[in-house]
Design an enzyme around this catalytic site. Structure first.
Site, mmCIF file in Angstrom:
data_model
loop_
_atom_site.group_PDB
_atom_site.id
_atom_site.type_symbol
_atom_site.label_atom_id
_atom_site.label_comp_id
_atom_site.label_asym_id
_atom_site.label_seq_id
_atom_site.Cartn_x
_atom_site.Cartn_y
_atom_site.Cartn_z
ATOM 1 N N PRO A 1 0.832 -1.208 0.000
ATOM 2 C CA PRO A 1 0.000 0.000 0.000
ATOM 3 C C PRO A 1 0.868 1.261 0.000
ATOM 4 C CG PRO A 1 -0.658 -1.497 1.754
ATOM 5 C CD PRO A 1 0.594 -2.049 1.169
ATOM 6 N N GLY B 1 2.270 3.993 -4.743
ATOM 7 C CA GLY B 1 2.019 4.797 -5.935
ATOM 8 C C GLY B 1 1.379 4.046 -7.082
ATOM 9 N N LYS B 2 0.658 2.979 -6.791
ATOM 10 C CA LYS B 2 0.014 2.210 -7.864
ATOM 11 C C LYS B 2 -1.089 3.020 -8.535
ATOM 12 C CE LYS B 2 -0.993 -1.147 -5.011
ATOM 13 N NZ LYS B 2 -0.281 -0.624 -3.824
ATOM 14 N N HIS C 1 15.913 2.076 30.283
ATOM 15 C CA HIS C 1 15.524 1.147 29.220
ATOM 16 C C HIS C 1 16.118 1.612 27.885
ATOM 17 C CE1 HIS C 1 12.451 -1.542 27.191
ATOM 18 N NE2 HIS C 1 12.796 -0.752 26.192
ATOM 19 N N GLU C 2 15.915 2.864 27.558
ATOM 20 C CA GLU C 2 16.383 3.355 26.257
ATOM 21 C C GLU C 2 17.903 3.384 26.182
ATOM 22 O OE1 GLU C 2 14.467 3.433 23.873
ATOM 23 O OE2 GLU C 2 12.590 3.362 24.984
ATOM 24 N N HIS D 1 19.201 -0.037 25.426
ATOM 25 C CA HIS D 1 19.227 -0.324 23.983
ATOM 26 C C HIS D 1 20.454 0.311 23.341
ATOM 27 C CE1 HIS D 1 15.345 -2.182 23.426
ATOM 28 N NE2 HIS D 1 14.650 -1.133 23.868
HETATM 29 P P1 ADP Z 1 -1.259 2.927 -3.742
HETATM 30 O O1 ADP Z 1 -2.324 3.032 -4.756
HETATM 31 O O2 ADP Z 1 -0.081 2.126 -4.188
HETATM 32 O O3 ADP Z 1 -1.735 2.475 -2.402
HETATM 33 P P2 ADP Z 1 -1.155 5.737 -4.146
HETATM 34 O O4 ADP Z 1 -0.887 5.759 -5.600
HETATM 35 O O5 ADP Z 1 -2.550 5.985 -3.743
HETATM 36 O O6 ADP Z 1 -0.659 4.382 -3.504
HETATM 37 O O7 ADP Z 1 -0.167 6.759 -3.450
HETATM 38 C C1 ADP Z 1 -0.569 7.568 -2.399
HETATM 39 C C2 ADP Z 1 0.178 8.876 -2.415
HETATM 40 O O8 ADP Z 1 1.543 8.684 -2.077
HETATM 41 C C3 ADP Z 1 0.206 9.526 -3.773
HETATM 42 O O9 ADP Z 1 -0.899 10.335 -3.962
HETATM 43 C C4 ADP Z 1 1.492 10.333 -3.740
HETATM 44 O O10 ADP Z 1 1.288 11.565 -3.143
HETATM 45 C C5 ADP Z 1 2.378 9.527 -2.836
HETATM 46 N N1 ADP Z 1 3.300 8.686 -3.604
HETATM 47 C C6 ADP Z 1 3.383 7.339 -3.555
HETATM 48 N N2 ADP Z 1 4.358 6.890 -4.352
HETATM 49 C C7 ADP Z 1 4.913 7.964 -4.937
HETATM 50 C C8 ADP Z 1 5.975 8.155 -5.870
HETATM 51 N N3 ADP Z 1 6.674 7.123 -6.365
HETATM 52 N N4 ADP Z 1 6.275 9.410 -6.247
HETATM 53 C C9 ADP Z 1 5.587 10.451 -5.754
HETATM 54 N N5 ADP Z 1 4.582 10.342 -4.882
HETATM 55 C C10 ADP Z 1 4.237 9.127 -4.454
HETATM 56 ZN ZN ZN Z 2 12.624 -0.995 24.173
#
Ligand code: ADP
Ligand code: ZN
Ligand code: MG
Length: 637
Positions: free
Chosen positions: A230, A233-234, A449-450, A453
């Protein structure tokens, strides 16, 4: 959507009622005498002359245009001036004596000279105004409804949305199909993703001149499937293809199909392709196709509606004439769950991976989005890119935006490097949560703790340097964290690095035990991460003596979460658990050992962090390396 249909029908009825009411009100206002219009009787010219001679005529209205006269008789005129009947006759045009005769008869004479078309237009307007108002009202209502339904931007709406002013579109297939002529996105707006762009360029080329492909006899691509996690940028890429080729972009989301009435999904698909056919060349984009395209199975839990929709989709993809230049793009982050029929040649035969960006890709995406933001130099976006391994394009664009928001919140007009660095943390760990007030003891525990690490990390040969330590609580629930950033991008991880990382995970809890002799829930996340890593070591990376290179698990969903499921016998699973435990225990022992050797530094640094709440990696390293005058020098090894 069921709810939507009910609503739409109710709105339609309401609309008709309102429109009728408006019509009635307007018609009584505009044409008050419409209902009681006087009966006009056609009479002969002789009759008219006769009436004149008998001095029965009250008034004459002579129209020079068509040479007619409408007249009333004295007996029909009431006391209040209203008239009960009127008579119309055609007048002999050349009867020049008529005027005298009318005047002599004591009747009033009015003459109407019908004018040019200007007036005709006004008559036309007045005559049709109720209908025009009716249509305007419908159009306005329709627009309002579309707006309420979340229609955005300059998109054309074809047919089936809402209801058209002229009635069309009602009762078609429900949800909207949106075609935007100008998506306003091109490949320039997609940073990185060079491979994906490369393989989509061919699609663009095909849309631009299908003839070239046809001439050589190449089978033209019908569909391409964009796969990836997700936010990579698909959707953006699909739009960019349409933008590059300058063709309409029909888009629908898979989940929209599923929400529909039974039988609607299939109708929708038919609709979609019919419209695409009319607008070809064009792009049909099916987002989140896994919602409809899930593997059909013989199980009990079949979803008839979904299957019908899928079948229709398969049929349409076979059926459309792609000499016209229709390309179907689809996006999913669960390619493994798709029905194989969708993936066979001739349908989505082409798969375009859209992966999480690498270091260079992240930098490019940050730069692209930072262009829209006013910044205050010096800005080092590579540092941000280095600090965000595993971030998607959406995350990165969010980081830039959060940085800008932070600048505004603090009343500045330009975003600084610090804003962006802070927003990395916001995106990773959530906003700072000022409302969480730790007790003094809790704050101490978190500090130790931190630092635990951090000291373990600093003592490992491999592993990324510490860049920041903080004990400011975050909305994600983290009470503090230690940030480590790799200098360079890593594509391979050695076994030693994995073991070191495990020890660092254990460092937090180890410090608590060493100093306070107690355990807290603060280590829950560390434990989870460590266990996952240790398990992967054994089941997937082949890094255990006991099992060697045997794969004991498979990754279920490569793009969503890296969850593995065991594929071994129950007895083996038990042994895997033992092995995981052993790995973690030895990492824990190592961490404890390191902290024991550096107990003095642990106290010193924890106290420092407690006071300052946030320290940088440099501060940490300087303090760690500083010789302490009160301590005897360490024996050199
Ligand atoms: P997907 O469909 O893969 O879940 P989206 O195409 O909806 O992702 O991307 C969400 C937003 O993230 C886009 O509107 C853009 O602003 C940003 N984004 C994601 N990938 C790119 C990229 N390669 N270059 C520029 N912006 C990007
Ligand atoms: Zn920790
Ligand atoms: Mg998307």
């Amino acid at each position: 959507m069921e709810m939507d249909d009910h609503k739409r029908r109710r709105n339609m009825i309401l609309y008709v009622i309102i429109a009728m009411a408006v019509y009635l009100v307007l018609s009584t206002l505009l044409f008050p005498n419409l209902g009681q219009r006087v009966q006009i009787n056609q009479v002969s010219y002789t009759q008219f002359l006769q009436d004149l001679d008998d001095e029965k005529v009250a008034s004459v209205d002579y129209n020079t245009g068509d040479a007619t006269a409408v007249y009333t008789l004295k007996k029909d005129v009431k006391d209040d001036g209203t008239v009960e009947a009127a008579y119309e006759t055609t007048v002999m045009p050349s009867d020049s004596d008529l005027t005298n005769r009318i005047v002599d008869a004591g009747a009033t004479l009015d003459v109407t000279i019908p004018s040019n078309d200007g007036n005709a237009w006004i008559y036309f307007l007045i005559y049709f105004s109720p209908i025009i108002i009716f249509l305007l009202f419908g159009w306005w209502l329709n627009r309002r409804m579309k707006k309420a339904m979340g229609d955005d931007g300059p998109s054309m709406n074809f047919g089936s949305g809402g209801f058209g002013g002229m009635g069309g579109g009602l009762g078609k297939s429900g949800a909207r199909i949106v075609a935007s002529k100008d998506v306003g996105v091109t490949f320039k707006d997609v940073a990185g993703q060079e491979e994906a762009k490369e393989s989509l360029k061919e699609v663009v080329d095909f849309l631009e001149n299908p003839k070239r492909y046809e001439d050589i006899g190449a089978r033209l691509p019908r569909g391409a499937l964009l796969v990836g996690p997700p936010g990579t940028g698909k959707t953006l890429l699909a739009k960019a293809v349409a933008g590059e080729a300058g063709v309409p972009f029909f888009s629908i989301s898979g989940s929209e199909f599923v929400e529909m009435f039974v039988g609607r999904g299939a109708a929708k698909v038919r609709d979609l392709f019919k419209q695409a056919n009319e607008k070809a060349p064009c792009i049909v984009f099916i987002d989140e196709i896994d919602a409809v395209g899930k593997r059909r199975d013989a199980g009990l839990s079949t979803n008839d509606e979904r299957e019908q929709t899928l079948n229709q989709l398969l049929t349409e993809m076979d059926g459309f004439d792609n000499h016209k230049g229709i390309v179907v793009l689809a996006a999913t982050n669960r390619p493994d769950s798709l029905d194989p029929a969708l993936l066979r040649p001739g349908r989505f035969d082409r798969r375009v991976p859209v992966e999480l960006p690498d270091l260079a890709g992240r930098k490019a995406i940050l730069e692209l989005h930072a262009k829209d933001v006013k910044t205050q130099p010096p800005i080092d976006l590579s540092a941000i890119a280095r600090a965000t391994p595993g971030a998607s394009g959406a995350d990165l664009s969010n980081i830039i935006n959060e940085g800008a928001l932070r600048a505004v919140r603090q009343g500045r007009t330009r975003a600084t490097q610090e804003d962006f660095e802070e927003s990395v943390e916001v995106v990773i760990a959530g906003q700072q949560r000022k409302s969480t007030v730790l007790s003094d003891h809790e704050k101490q525990v978190v500090s130790y703790h931190e630092i635990g690490h951090a000291i373990v990390a600093a003592n490992m040969k491999e592993g990324a340097p510490v860049t920041k330590i903080t004990i400011v609580p975050r909305t994600s629930g983290a009470l503090g964290y230690t940030m480590q950033v790799e200098e360079d991008e890593k594509f391979l991880t050695t076994k030693q690095e994995v073991l070191d990382k495990l020890a660092v995970y254990c460092g937090g809890r180890a410090a608590e035990e060493l100093i306070f002799g107690e355990m807290t829930t603060g280590a829950a996340n560390d434990i989870e991460q460590a266990t996952k890593l240790a398990r992967n070591m054994i089941t997937r990376f082949g890094m255990s003596e006991e099992f060697g290179m045997m794969a004991l698990g498979t990754v279920q969903n490569a793009y969503l979460n890296q969850d593995t499921s065991l594929t071994c016998a129950p007895g083996t699973a038990e042994r895997v658990d033992d092995a995981v435990l052993k790995v973690i225990e030895s990492a824990h022992a190592r961490a404890l050992q390191v902290l024991k050797e550096n107990k003095f530094k642990l106290h010193e640094l924890a106290r420092y962090l407690y006071k300052k709440e946030t320290i940088t990696g440099d501060e940490f390293m300087t303090l760690l390396k500083r010789e302490n005058p009160l301590m005897p020098p360490k024996p050199q090894a």
